[in-house]
Design a protein around this motif. Structure first.
Motif, mmCIF file in Angstrom:
data_model
loop_
_atom_site.group_PDB
_atom_site.id
_atom_site.type_symbol
_atom_site.label_atom_id
_atom_site.label_comp_id
_atom_site.label_asym_id
_atom_site.label_seq_id
_atom_site.Cartn_x
_atom_site.Cartn_y
_atom_site.Cartn_z
ATOM 1 N N SER A 127 0.716 -1.292 -0.231
ATOM 2 C CA SER A 127 -0.094 -0.067 0.003
ATOM 3 C C SER A 127 0.700 1.282 -0.096
ATOM 4 O O SER A 127 0.361 2.307 -0.637
ATOM 5 C CB SER A 127 -0.934 -0.071 1.374
ATOM 6 O OG SER A 127 -0.369 -0.343 2.540
ATOM 7 N N ASN A 128 1.908 1.175 0.644
ATOM 8 C CA ASN A 128 2.720 2.583 0.675
ATOM 9 C C ASN A 128 3.764 2.565 -0.444
ATOM 10 O O ASN A 128 4.524 3.469 -0.565
ATOM 11 C CB ASN A 128 3.543 2.756 1.948
ATOM 12 C CG ASN A 128 2.715 3.138 3.086
ATOM 13 O OD1 ASN A 128 1.908 3.818 3.103
ATOM 14 N ND2 ASN A 128 2.934 2.488 4.283
ATOM 15 N N TYR A 129 3.706 1.691 -1.355
ATOM 16 C CA TYR A 129 4.686 1.646 -2.514
ATOM 17 C C TYR A 129 4.581 2.873 -3.388
ATOM 18 O O TYR A 129 3.414 2.891 -3.879
ATOM 19 C CB TYR A 129 4.598 0.392 -3.383
ATOM 20 C CG TYR A 129 5.369 0.380 -4.519
ATOM 21 C CD1 TYR A 129 6.771 0.086 -4.554
ATOM 22 C CD2 TYR A 129 4.790 0.945 -5.769
ATOM 23 C CE1 TYR A 129 7.420 0.204 -5.735
ATOM 24 C CE2 TYR A 129 5.581 1.200 -6.811
ATOM 25 C CZ TYR A 129 7.103 0.826 -6.871
ATOM 26 O OH TYR A 129 8.004 0.736 -7.963
ATOM 27 N N HIS A 130 5.508 3.464 -3.684
ATOM 28 C CA HIS A 130 5.638 4.584 -4.756
ATOM 29 C C HIS A 130 6.990 4.528 -5.200
ATOM 30 O O HIS A 130 7.952 4.254 -4.414
ATOM 31 C CB HIS A 130 5.197 6.073 -4.170
ATOM 32 C CG HIS A 130 5.831 6.371 -3.164
ATOM 33 N ND1 HIS A 130 5.705 6.136 -1.570
ATOM 34 C CD2 HIS A 130 6.824 7.194 -3.088
ATOM 35 C CE1 HIS A 130 6.740 6.774 -1.033
ATOM 36 N NE2 HIS A 130 7.313 7.291 -1.828
ATOM 37 N N GLU A 154 14.094 11.164 -1.514
ATOM 38 C CA GLU A 154 14.083 9.998 -0.583
ATOM 39 C C GLU A 154 15.089 9.320 -0.497
ATOM 40 O O GLU A 154 15.380 8.685 0.443
ATOM 41 C CB GLU A 154 12.578 9.276 -0.917
ATOM 42 C CG GLU A 154 11.302 9.956 -0.732
ATOM 43 C CD GLU A 154 10.222 9.655 -1.166
ATOM 44 O OE1 GLU A 154 9.274 9.315 -0.754
ATOM 45 O OE2 GLU A 154 9.928 9.395 -2.385
ATOM 46 N N GLN A 188 15.242 0.170 -7.118
ATOM 47 C CA GLN A 188 13.654 -0.140 -6.729
ATOM 48 C C GLN A 188 13.058 -0.463 -7.921
ATOM 49 O O GLN A 188 13.061 -0.236 -9.250
ATOM 50 C CB GLN A 188 13.253 1.495 -6.311
ATOM 51 C CG GLN A 188 11.659 1.202 -5.901
ATOM 52 C CD GLN A 188 10.875 2.511 -5.688
ATOM 53 O OE1 GLN A 188 11.369 3.644 -6.315
ATOM 54 N NE2 GLN A 188 10.216 2.507 -4.708
ATOM 55 N N ASP A 241 13.875 -3.345 1.374
ATOM 56 C CA ASP A 241 12.544 -2.948 1.857
ATOM 57 C C ASP A 241 11.549 -3.565 1.070
ATOM 58 O O ASP A 241 11.263 -3.075 -0.420
ATOM 59 C CB ASP A 241 12.656 -1.462 1.937
ATOM 60 C CG ASP A 241 11.295 -0.897 2.174
ATOM 61 O OD1 ASP A 241 10.428 -1.607 2.293
ATOM 62 O OD2 ASP A 241 11.517 0.470 2.643
ATOM 63 N N GLU A 278 7.984 -3.598 1.155
ATOM 64 C CA GLU A 278 7.083 -2.317 0.782
ATOM 65 C C GLU A 278 7.515 -1.677 -0.244
ATOM 66 O O GLU A 278 6.579 -1.411 -1.396
ATOM 67 C CB GLU A 278 6.795 -1.792 2.160
ATOM 68 C CG GLU A 278 5.237 -1.315 1.973
ATOM 69 C CD GLU A 278 4.837 -0.583 3.218
ATOM 70 O OE1 GLU A 278 5.825 -0.137 4.077
ATOM 71 O OE2 GLU A 278 3.610 -0.481 3.477
ATOM 72 N N MET A 279 8.582 -1.248 -0.340
ATOM 73 C CA MET A 279 9.069 -0.135 -1.628
ATOM 74 C C MET A 279 9.602 -0.963 -2.656
ATOM 75 O O MET A 279 10.274 -0.454 -3.542
ATOM 76 C CB MET A 279 10.093 0.838 -0.744
ATOM 77 C CG MET A 279 9.589 1.581 0.169
ATOM 78 S SD MET A 279 8.111 2.523 -0.509
ATOM 79 C CE MET A 279 8.941 3.987 -1.409
#
Lengths: 405, 405
Positions: free
Chosen positions: B2-5, B11, B58, B102, B104-105
């Motif tokens: 959900s927090n992936y961007h 950052e 990423q 990470d 989530e990312m």
């Protein structure tokens, strides 16, 4: 698994009563635990007045074999239940219907097949099953084809591979079938009169190479979702009906392992006819019946598998000229090899079969054991060069002839 | 997720600053996004004053190839990160160090290798890498052996198989390497002057059978944890150091696929020497250097793999007489076949290599393409009968000679 506990008969009855459309309300319900207590509890819940009945099979968190007990994953109940559901979809009518699966209790509630007999017992008692070759070849062809890269989407297949990773049960096979019988392992178990035969196995390095190659396939070749333990004790039968049960060893492996298991167990019974046939003529007839059954299984399997391939092959590559022939030829070779391994382990390994072990006369038993070992080792060694199922029939017939002296 | 961007450079700098023992507090930090934007963002974060630097990679939730864009799982970041960590343990110094992952990312933070060059580029520029054969054979032998049933506990291996089920990335390989090049697929991409050669591939049914068999191994044979995309663009290099990167295609597959990838890409550069060598003598020297490298890689790999087997084989079966020889002989055959597939797809398939595509003169490029295709198809067809790496050298030399006319 926090709420897991072995069910009582009273609990089994309550669960059976909660199923829709199985038992009738208000009538007497009786329950018997009929498992052998080694791996699972098996409750037979029935309603004498209506004739309705159901089976509840609950995995126990341990395995008992020959007095030993070791912990064993309850996840096998999930694997069994999911495999049964897949098999029921692919080969309708050839497995028991699953009514409910409760993961927390490691419990599968399924169709009662008490009107069938365990095929091993049936064969020992001289049973004849004219529909068996047709049914088992159908089961094998459909379950193996449609779970392989030939018959299903290859990406979905990978998810099935993942879901059926089954390390603990595979470990049992890897040790008991592909390792122990070929060395002086404390897990082995055999009559002392067989020691010279066992020692011959332990020193046969040409045989060991073939077994190592078959074991490698068992370890690495994710060809299809196997039943994984398809002996005649995993088959319920009547002359009109065949039901494959107990797929707790299911995992993605080489197809020949399942096909070989069926054939091996028919051949173990073939060897056991040293005792189970009352006289020479019965023995000849019985053996001929068993070999005819094998002679029907492989070609039926091959014909059905090829037909499924031609009609339901999922991609262009499956239609590559020569590919199907090459594939079928490799399947036959694997079938020989795995059938051989399945026979040998039942004679010198930890876990035996009643077809042989229940022969009371040690001399007759010894003859049957030697015959099974002889056929098994011949099959393993022929494996990579096998080209026709007739060679397997020849091996069995010649070994039986040689055993007569 | 959900927090992936997708991360911003700001950052990326904050994340780099939060790592212990990488950047020094209070000094200037700069960031550049250096990815090609097709699959991943790659941030290079550095501290000019101290010379410290780090890479943040990423995964993007899509893949862009030749203008097309399709969704692609972020799980590949987990697979890449976990594969790098395993490879670092098994082949220390031969992959970048992972500082953080990470999930989530979909972000892997790792060692900066900017002092190295991408090997493909290095080879195109005439680079000589005397340590490469030693390093890559070490990488291959150790990562493949110790993740196989030969070198690790077989039950733990099954859990690794499960963890590296990688359907989406495998699908790319299955289509682009084992399918499209052998049919008139809209995914193919080739210079129009190659159409007759492409059409010859599409109608060569003997070749198709070999490719179908290799594809079957790719689909079913869970032999070892592969890198899965081990071309020279996945290798950072200097004359003293080799670092294998980008294992996002990692999964359990046939070892020969990784070994073949390395050899194929050396041979693609060999074919590219039609252009990259300024004259006949340089070309002869350069090709001889490339073939000598291959001539060193296979025997070094084989020697190391056999030594690991002898010293670290996990069980009795691994010591079965004849088994190791049989295994190595099969690995060589697979290596031929997969190397051939890897070459063919780079000429007529969707995704090409700069060694060939950056040849500006169409006629010279065509000669290089035909040479690569010729070597590739010979390797695929020789595969099942290959018995020595010298045959591969002969195939390359003969094809180059024939190309000269």
């Amino acid at each position: 698994m926090s709420n897991y506990h072995p069910l009582t008969e009273a609990e089994a009855i309550e669960i059976a009563k909660s199923l829709p459309n199985v038992l009738q309300p208000g009538k007497e319900v009786v329950c018997r635990e009929i498992g052998d207590g080694n791996l699972n509890l098996v409750f037979h819940v029935s309603q004498p007045e209506t004739g309705a009945s159901v089976i509840l099979k609950q995995a126990l968190p341990y395995a008992k074999v020959v007095g030993e007990s070791w912990p064993l994953t309850l996840d096998r109940a999930r694997i069994e239940s999911e495999a049964l559901i897949i098999e029921a979809k692919l080969a309708p009518g050839l497995v028991p219907v699953v009514y409910r699966y409760d993961s927390e209790m490691a419990l599968t509630v399924m169709e009662d097949l008490s009107d069938h007999v365990i095929m091993r017992k049936g064969l020992m008692e001289g049973g004849v099953y004219p529909k068996f070759a047709e049914d088992i070849s159908e089961f094998l062809a459909r379950t193996l084809f449609f779970t392989s890269d030939l018959g299903m989407n290859q990406q979905e297949k990978k998810l099935l591979v993942k879901s059926f990773i089954n390390p603990e049960l595979c470990k049992i096979t890897e040790d008991l079938i592909f390792d122990d019988p070929y060395t002086d392992s404390p897990n082995n178990s055999f009559d002392e009169h067989l020691r010279p035969d066992a020692e011959a196995l332990w020193s046969d390095t040409a045989l060991h190479l073939e077994v190592a190659l078959l074991r490698e396939k068992f370890l690495t070749q994710a060809q299809a979702l196997l039943h994984g333990d398809l002996h005649t004790g995993s088959i319920f039968i009547t002359p009109e009906s065949t039901k494959v049960i107990d797929p707790e060893f299911a995992y993605y492996g080489p197809m020949g392992f399942d096909i070989g298991a069926v054939i091996a167990n028919l051949l173990l019974n073939f060897a056991g006819q040293e005792h189970w046939s009352a006289d020479e003529q019965t023995r000849a007839e019985r053996r001929s019946y068993l070999l005819e059954t094998i002679r029907e299984i492989w070609p039926s399997f091959e014909r059905k598998f090829r037909k499924l391939w031609a009609e339901h092959g999922v991609d262009r590559i499956a239609r590559t000229p020569g590919y199907m022939d090459d594939y079928m030829s490799r399947l036959l070779k694997d079938t020989f090899g795995f059938a051989g391994c399945k026979m040998v382990r039942r004679i010198v390994g930890l876990s035996h079969v009643a077809d042989i072990d229940r022969i009371p006369d040690p001399q007759v038993r010894h003859r049957a054991q030697k015959l099974a070992l002889s056929i098994g080792t011949f099959l393993i060694k022929r494996g990579r060069n096998a080209a026709s199922i007739e060679e397997l029939i020849d091996i069995a017939e010649s070994a039986a002839l040689a055993a007569k002296g």
